[in-house]
Design an enzyme around this catalytic site. Structure first.
Site, PDB file in Angstrom:
ATOM      1  N   HIS A   1      95.004 -17.893 -43.891  1.00 13.68           N
ATOM      2  CA  HIS A   1      93.709 -18.548 -44.068  1.00 13.68           C
ATOM      3  C   HIS A   1      92.979 -17.921 -45.245  1.00 13.68           C
ATOM      4  O   HIS A   1      91.762 -18.002 -45.355  1.00 13.68           O
ATOM      5  CB  HIS A   1      92.840 -18.402 -42.818  1.00 13.68           C
TER       6      HIS A   1
ATOM      7  N   HIS B   1      97.706 -25.989 -43.027  1.00 18.44           N
ATOM      8  CA  HIS B   1      98.977 -25.254 -43.101  1.00 18.44           C
ATOM      9  C   HIS B   1     100.170 -26.206 -43.204  1.00 18.44           C
ATOM     10  O   HIS B   1     101.300 -25.821 -42.916  1.00 18.44           O
ATOM     11  CB  HIS B   1      99.155 -24.382 -41.864  1.00 18.44           C
TER      12      HIS B   1
ATOM     13  N   LYS C   1      99.675 -19.457 -32.202  1.00 17.37           N
ATOM     14  CA  LYS C   1      99.608 -18.339 -33.145  1.00 17.37           C
ATOM     15  C   LYS C   1      98.481 -17.401 -32.699  1.00 17.37           C
ATOM     16  O   LYS C   1      97.425 -17.860 -32.237  1.00 17.37           O
ATOM     17  CB  LYS C   1      99.350 -18.859 -34.563  1.00 17.37           C
TER      18      LYS C   1
END
Ligand SMILES: Nc1ncnc2c1ncn2[C@@H]1O[C@H](COP(=O)(O)OP(=O)(O)O)[C@@H](O)[C@H]1O
Ligand SMILES: Nc1ncnc2c1ncn2[C@@H]1O[C@H](COP(=O)(O)OP(=O)(O)O)[C@@H](O)[C@H]1O
Ligand SMILES: [Mg+2]
Ligand SMILES: [Mg+2]
Ligand SMILES: [Mg+2]
Ligand SMILES: [Mg+2]
Lengths: 329, 203, 329, 203
Positions: free
Chosen positions: A215, A56, A104
């Site tokens: 993802h 990320h 997260k």
């Protein structure tokens, strides 16, 4: 699979080494590459630690530095880091005022950070972020995913930590910003996890995945490729509805690229999103455009709105000096 | 069971995971993020890296060490869940467990997994294998029956809608796919049952 | 073609509008979107104006602001801007000390800037940049292309203009930096020009284009996809040979993404390039990693080395405040 | 030639470019950057947008205005080159040109293109069409011969290695492709020859 890599097993280590060498004025890499930390630890400051699966970038390591995070723990690609990483990071950046984990909302992340918190010695709090409106919210499921809004929480809470706020206030501030921040994403192509060697999903030449996760998780629905205007309208409609925004609200508009989409298209989305919000009387008081919370090489973007009050605005504007975000110093 | 037999058991389980790593990753690509096979592979590589020393430990120490290795090497959801399962087994199973001790310890380990995951059977997770296997174990099932139960239980996750785990983000779109964690759990249980049976420790 | 756009003909206008709105604190858009200029013009300062085809964002408009450019003229995608754009920009940012055009060496750009210079009223000089070693150099052909090294020239000359250097000195400084700066690129996939609707070239699943240009122009040769180490070695070998670098030289290492390659891979290349240079005794004194001189959605990267003396280092480090590069303020 | 005939001529040239825009872009994708068709399309859209007013101007003013429109709208290499060609034609052709005046003006315009592009025939550019067409024109060729010469000249750029323009970056790899600017120039010249012939102005 076409990537600028050597062996699949070296990707993370070599990328972290390049990152640490390139930003040696700001960060250092912990032993066994368990974490990236700021060079300077400030005694008496609450330590902000985030982390999550890699892939990320620049999230989270790119946000380590003055005014944002103290450390970030990089897991394997799309895999939560392990508790020993968080424990080692917490020890390295301990300022004596406690630690706030910024997590997260994925069960892997939540559980690994929880195990680290259980094994910690000093005071630890965790902030769970879940800004993705694509997923239906409910208390009896896993709930929503944490996506691009994470950057906004890390920036605002980071600025508050820098000015000396205590652990409880930072957690409360973070929770409030999280509850005022919503995102939604769309993918035009899949990402390819290096170790998997092939795309996570496949889309037809005329399809897109609306509501995709960071993802490459499937989203709300797979639909025909639409215009930028139609995409902006669907995403902002969901966000504005969920936040129950009324006209005259001031917001931060964050157009985030997923890794394979160039800046030209992101600025175009910035324009279309602004025009739509304008039509609703919602005022874009601050904005950010770029690929900051990515999903490897996935093409697509997410839109995030965060409601700004005077405090949030001042903390957003406060100086920051990290590899990926820098202003005011 | 001597240390050689224990080593053989651990290697057999690891071999099963290595063989099925791609299958597990493919299942996870469909309703998750495509790393489950890689995650468990990394975990069992860490565990087998501690052999033969690991197999020389007592059952409690061995299981705790294996669980801790999973926690510290796997990451993701499966690291804490599989790790917790083995660590809890180690905490409760005793040095020379008989069947009753195993049944009791398995039960405790399943409870620990539920607590860690804030989850229950019926939510399309590995608990949908662990819970029925625990029941079969408690009911005195033999190795073949336990194996069959594990495999069948994983299959039964196909029509379920996920409530926990990454697949839950998909809502109704999670229906029609097998849960990767259920599949990997069933493979591990099946291998253990086979091995214990081969070694004459389970009828 | 999968892009976040509305109609093909609106791409440039809508992207520029989003850019200008997002960075309204730094820039404004000229009439008919002929140029992007700084908000503040400094009397007595030489005006630096660059420009070129669009599709290379953030180049050049992203570098308009304090310490870099005064204005940038965006052409159509991959097409040089027209002379009226440069003339309008020059008039808008005239500080009374003359204008320096910074032009990448493509005949379209060179001719259009030349026509603008011929029609100008005040003193105008042009600086032609040609840092791409992939193309063989020779005086009787078009010569080499201007690519990622442009950013370095714009930063260093921009800092010198900000401190008040005169037109002749700036041109000389820029020419010197250009002659000490070399780049080479590799493409893993093609880019797609929106108006063309299909990829500019096609590569097999196991092929890459070594020496590619920033418009997807073919490079030196099409070869089998190689490892990051092999790619770094070929590109750096060509650059170091061309610059006749000796050990102990200090350089700036710029790893530039082409638009479709994520930061994770760029940092990996940063690592591999550093390791290779280390082995040659060449010292990386400064670095930059990111997608700054892009080619729409092309996957791949370029490596640039620029020899640093004390002056260049100080000018590189000088404060800059633009949409895409910001430090020191 | 009255203003109606001039308008028809301009529209015919523009129509040719619009029809061949994709072909020109495809040629440019092979050895350039894939925009030549789009560039000329934009240019001729700008020119036709000035009709019918444009056609009412004198030849010098018409050509200068058309050239300036190309310069200010096309960009890239072709904008200054085509623009310079038409502007220079306008500067020298005179209000009521006879064949000799056209031959002379064409020659001057070709020289202006060479100066602007710092280029010569033989470098795989549009000059490889303009120069032989100029020779044919000077030698008194009729419309059919000029058209044939233009088309053949563009074909002859295929085996050349580019020395100027974007294709020069390719070195030897530029061999085997037709130069897009040569092709577009040949199409424009062929259309003009056809039109003048149709209008009875060129045998
Ligand atoms: N809260 C939970 N309770 C029980 N099992 C869970 C939970 N969350 C995830 N799982 C199991 O973990 C598996 C996924 O593991 P893995 O892919 O390794 O981790 P991640 O989802 O973090 O990528 C799922 O298939 C599911 O069986
Ligand atoms: N220096 C030059 N002299 C003459 N013709 C040139 C020169 N450079 C380019 N050309 C012509 O321009 C054509 C390319 O035009 P175009 O694609 O519109 O511009 P660009 O190359 O800037 O994208 C080439 O095919 C060639 O015929
Ligand atoms: Mg994972
Ligand atoms: Mg997974
Ligand atoms: Mg062009
Ligand atoms: Mg072209």
């Amino acid at each position: 699979m076409k990537k600028l890599i050597n062996a699949v097993d070296d990707v993370l280590a070599q990328s972290l080494d390049g990152f640490a060498a390139a930003h040696a004025d700001i960060v250092t890499l912990g032993e066994e590459r368990k974490f990236v930390r700021r060079r300077q630890v400030k005694p008496g400051k609450v330590a902000l630690i985030s982390g999550g699966g890699s892939g990320h970038e620049p999230l989270h390591a790119g946000f380590v530095g003055f005014g944002m995070l103290d450390a970030a723990c990089p897991g394997q690609v799309f895999t939560s880091p392990t508790p020993d990483q968080m424990m080692a990071a917490a020890e390295a950046v301990d300022g004596g005022a406690g630690t706030l984990y910024i997590v997260k909302n994925y069960e892997g992340d939540v559980m690994n950070f929880a195990m680290a918190a259980e094994m910690a010695s000093g005071p630890v709090e965790s902030l769970i972020l879940d800004d993705d409106v694509a997923v239906e919210n409910s208390t009896w499921t896993t709930g929503r995913r944490g996506v691009a809004g994470t950057l906004i929480v890390e920036k605002i809470v980071g600025a508050a930590a820098e000015r000396g706020d205590d652990l409880a206030s930072l957690k409360a501030l973070g929770a409030r910003v999280n509850s005022h921040t919503r995102s939604m994403g769309v993918a035009l192509t899949s990402c390819t996890v290096p170790a998997a060697g092939k795309p996570t999903f496949s889309l037809g030449e005329d399809e897109m995945e609306m509501g995709v996760g960071i993802h490459g998780e499937p989203g709300r629905r797979r639909v025909k490729l639409a215009s930028a205007d139609a995409i902006a309208e669907e995403m902002l409609g969901a966000i504005v509805g969920d936040l129950s925004l009324t006209s005259a609200t001031e917001v931060l508009l964050f157009v985030n690229g997923f890794g394979g989409t160039p800046l030209m298209e992101l600025y175009l989305m910035q324009d279309r999103a602004r025009k739509w919000l304008d039509g609703k009387g919602i005022k874009v008081a601050r904005s950010l455009t770029g690929s900051y919370v990515t999903s490897l090489d996935m093409a697509g973007c997410s839109l995030t709105l965060s409601v700004l009050d005077e405090q949030a605005k001042a903390l957003w504007d406060a100086p920051v000096h990290t590899p990926a975000l820098r202003w005011g110093m | 069971m001597d240390s050689q037999a224990r080593e053989q058991l651990i290697r057999a389980v690891a071999a099963t995971i290595f063989q099925h790593s791609e299958e597990l990753t493919a299942l996870d690509q469909a309703i998750g993020d495509g790393d489950h096979g890689l995650n468990l592979k990394r975990g069992f590589e860490a565990v087998t890296a501690e052999l033969p020393g690991l197999a020389e430990k007592s059952w409690p120490d061995l299981l705790k060490a294996a669980g801790m290795a999973m926690v510290m090497k796997v990451g993701g959801a499966s690291g804490p869940l599989f790790g917790t399962f083995f660590m809890e087994l180690g905490k409760t199973v005793g040095a020379e467990p008989d069947r009753a001790a195993v049944v009791a310890a398995f039960g405790k380990a399943v409870e620990a997994v539920k607590a860690r995951g804030r989850s229950e059977a019926g939510q399309k997770t590995l608990l949908d294998v662990l819970v029925p296997v625990q029941a079969a174990l408690a009911a005195g099932a033999d190795a073949a029956a336990i194996k069959a139960e594990a495999i069948a239980a994983a299959d039964k996750t196909v029509p379920m809608q996920a409530i926990r785990g990454r697949a839950s983000f998909l809502g109704e779109r999670s229906v029609g796919h097998m849960d990767p964690g259920a599949r990997s759990s069933s493979l591990i249980i099946a291998t253990v049952a086979d091995e214990l049976n081969k070694q004459g420790l389970m009828p």
